[in-house]
Motif scaffolding. Sequence first.
Motif, PDB file in Angstrom:
ATOM      1  N   ALA B 110       3.636 -38.371   4.987  1.00  0.00           N
ATOM      2  CA  ALA B 110       3.367 -37.068   5.609  1.00  0.00           C
ATOM      3  C   ALA B 110       3.541 -37.161   7.118  1.00  0.00           C
ATOM      4  O   ALA B 110       3.213 -38.173   7.735  1.00  0.00           O
ATOM      5  CB  ALA B 110       1.963 -36.607   5.269  1.00  0.00           C
ATOM      6  N   GLU B 112       2.332 -35.049  10.460  1.00  0.00           N
ATOM      7  CA  GLU B 112       1.346 -34.026  10.808  1.00  0.00           C
ATOM      8  C   GLU B 112       1.373 -33.760  12.306  1.00  0.00           C
ATOM      9  O   GLU B 112       1.220 -34.674  13.106  1.00  0.00           O
ATOM     10  CB  GLU B 112      -0.041 -34.493  10.360  1.00  0.00           C
ATOM     11  CG  GLU B 112      -1.075 -33.393  10.301  1.00  0.00           C
ATOM     12  CD  GLU B 112      -2.285 -33.780   9.447  1.00  0.00           C
ATOM     13  OE1 GLU B 112      -2.135 -33.873   8.207  1.00  0.00           O
ATOM     14  OE2 GLU B 112      -3.365 -34.009  10.013  1.00  0.00           O
ATOM     15  N   VAL B 120      -2.609 -26.716  13.196  1.00  0.00           N
ATOM     16  CA  VAL B 120      -2.072 -27.968  12.672  1.00  0.00           C
ATOM     17  C   VAL B 120      -1.052 -27.652  11.574  1.00  0.00           C
ATOM     18  O   VAL B 120      -1.208 -26.688  10.831  1.00  0.00           O
ATOM     19  CB  VAL B 120      -3.245 -28.862  12.170  1.00  0.00           C
ATOM     20  CG1 VAL B 120      -4.097 -28.165  11.145  1.00  0.00           C
ATOM     21  CG2 VAL B 120      -2.764 -30.203  11.645  1.00  0.00           C
ATOM     22  N   SER B 122       1.445 -29.657   8.619  1.00  0.00           N
ATOM     23  CA  SER B 122       1.673 -30.934   7.945  1.00  0.00           C
ATOM     24  C   SER B 122       2.756 -30.784   6.879  1.00  0.00           C
ATOM     25  O   SER B 122       2.785 -29.789   6.153  1.00  0.00           O
ATOM     26  CB  SER B 122       0.359 -31.383   7.294  1.00  0.00           C
ATOM     27  OG  SER B 122       0.552 -32.552   6.543  1.00  0.00           O
ATOM     28  N   ILE B 123       3.630 -31.770   6.807  1.00  0.00           N
ATOM     29  CA  ILE B 123       4.634 -31.770   5.725  1.00  0.00           C
ATOM     30  C   ILE B 123       4.559 -33.110   4.975  1.00  0.00           C
ATOM     31  O   ILE B 123       4.226 -34.139   5.560  1.00  0.00           O
ATOM     32  CB  ILE B 123       6.065 -31.579   6.275  1.00  0.00           C
ATOM     33  CG1 ILE B 123       6.472 -32.760   7.176  1.00  0.00           C
ATOM     34  CG2 ILE B 123       6.226 -30.286   7.042  1.00  0.00           C
ATOM     35  CD1 ILE B 123       7.880 -33.171   6.946  1.00  0.00           C
ATOM     36  N   SER B 124       4.831 -33.062   3.691  1.00  0.00           N
ATOM     37  CA  SER B 124       4.934 -34.293   2.901  1.00  0.00           C
ATOM     38  C   SER B 124       6.343 -34.361   2.377  1.00  0.00           C
ATOM     39  O   SER B 124       6.913 -33.349   1.965  1.00  0.00           O
ATOM     40  CB  SER B 124       4.003 -34.283   1.700  1.00  0.00           C
ATOM     41  OG  SER B 124       2.777 -33.745   2.018  1.00  0.00           O
ATOM     42  N   PHE B 133       4.719 -28.351   2.416  1.00  0.00           N
ATOM     43  CA  PHE B 133       4.122 -28.131   3.732  1.00  0.00           C
ATOM     44  C   PHE B 133       2.893 -27.230   3.656  1.00  0.00           C
ATOM     45  O   PHE B 133       2.716 -26.464   2.700  1.00  0.00           O
ATOM     46  CB  PHE B 133       5.144 -27.540   4.715  1.00  0.00           C
ATOM     47  CG  PHE B 133       5.643 -26.171   4.323  1.00  0.00           C
ATOM     48  CD1 PHE B 133       6.776 -26.031   3.544  1.00  0.00           C
ATOM     49  CD2 PHE B 133       4.967 -25.023   4.734  1.00  0.00           C
ATOM     50  CE1 PHE B 133       7.228 -24.765   3.174  1.00  0.00           C
ATOM     51  CE2 PHE B 133       5.410 -23.756   4.382  1.00  0.00           C
ATOM     52  CZ  PHE B 133       6.548 -23.625   3.598  1.00  0.00           C
ATOM     53  N   ALA B 134       2.043 -27.371   4.668  1.00  0.00           N
ATOM     54  CA  ALA B 134       0.890 -26.490   4.812  1.00  0.00           C
ATOM     55  C   ALA B 134       0.537 -26.439   6.285  1.00  0.00           C
ATOM     56  O   ALA B 134       0.788 -27.399   7.021  1.00  0.00           O
ATOM     57  CB  ALA B 134      -0.294 -26.986   3.986  1.00  0.00           C
TER      58      ALA B 134
END
Lengths: 159, 166
Positions: B110, B112, B120, B122-124, B133-134
């Motif tokens: 991830a 971030e 914030v 974040s991607i995985s 992503f979120a």
Amino acid sequence: MMRFLRLFWTTLKGFIHHKFLDSLVDNISPQEDLTRYLLSSNQFSPSNKRVKSSAFLPPQNLKLSVFRIKDLSNVNIWKIGTDKVANRINPPKTLHARADFVADVAISKGLQIIPDKRPIRHANIVGWPEEKPKRKEIALELAANARLKINPFKNPVMD
Amino acid sequence: MTTACIPINGPYQSPFFFFLNPGVSETAEKLRDFLELTSRDCSISVTNDDSEIFQNLEGLIESCSSDNWDGYDAKAIDFDSYTEATRFAQALPKTIPFPDITVEPDGEIAFEWYRQPRRVFSISIGSRNVITFAGLFGFNKINGEEYFGDEIPKTVLDNLERLYSS
């Protein structure tokens, strides 16, 4: 006689301590303090004093392991993390830090916190969505509301 | 319509310059403010140097290469995810602030980007060209998935722009 009294006192102290630690009711109130022990240094950022969201993503069984820390002293919170978590893993790990948060953050996201007392004061956060993007979003929310505490009594095990 | 001209090497050079439709804006003033802000942000933390990202990735390989690296049954780092993360890092525009890199319990890597607790993104990176992503943008939240083909998905870049634009 002295040896007997010492043994008796040690046993009694252990019993009282155990009873005190285990004195919580089964239901977790939304205001109750919880912690997630962090055993990997890549799950938090000391420079930003923050917990990364990955620390709050559940493993494959979708049960996020946390501990109830209500009415515990700081020393006892670290002791549980060391004795019941870090040192119970084979091989033992370093307890780097912990992430404290209030139960309501998880409950308000539709998750449930189920105490199982295995070990003492342990609970699992369950009810995670099947979809990873949604789990990531919740993990970000939990991380945003968590307080990072670095372990001042780091156990000597290195990972 | 107002047109704004921004000198590429001038004082308002922004890491997100390439996101913008150059010279087209409601007001040049707004654009100038935005560019100033992003430029200021990035002057502090932007050290998007490939070598630093790759050093971090290598560090993760060392610490997360076996199962249960987090003590909670996490999967070992996924090497396909590692390959994709390397490709992602290479494709990342050099001007984007350096992310925190971490491994998730499913073995995915991830990235971030953090500004504040509620700012914030974040991607995985999964092994099959999927980016999860979120993000939190104040009271607004976002999550989703994108296909990672030859270049970084526009949604990801748009969200990074959103993160650093206010």
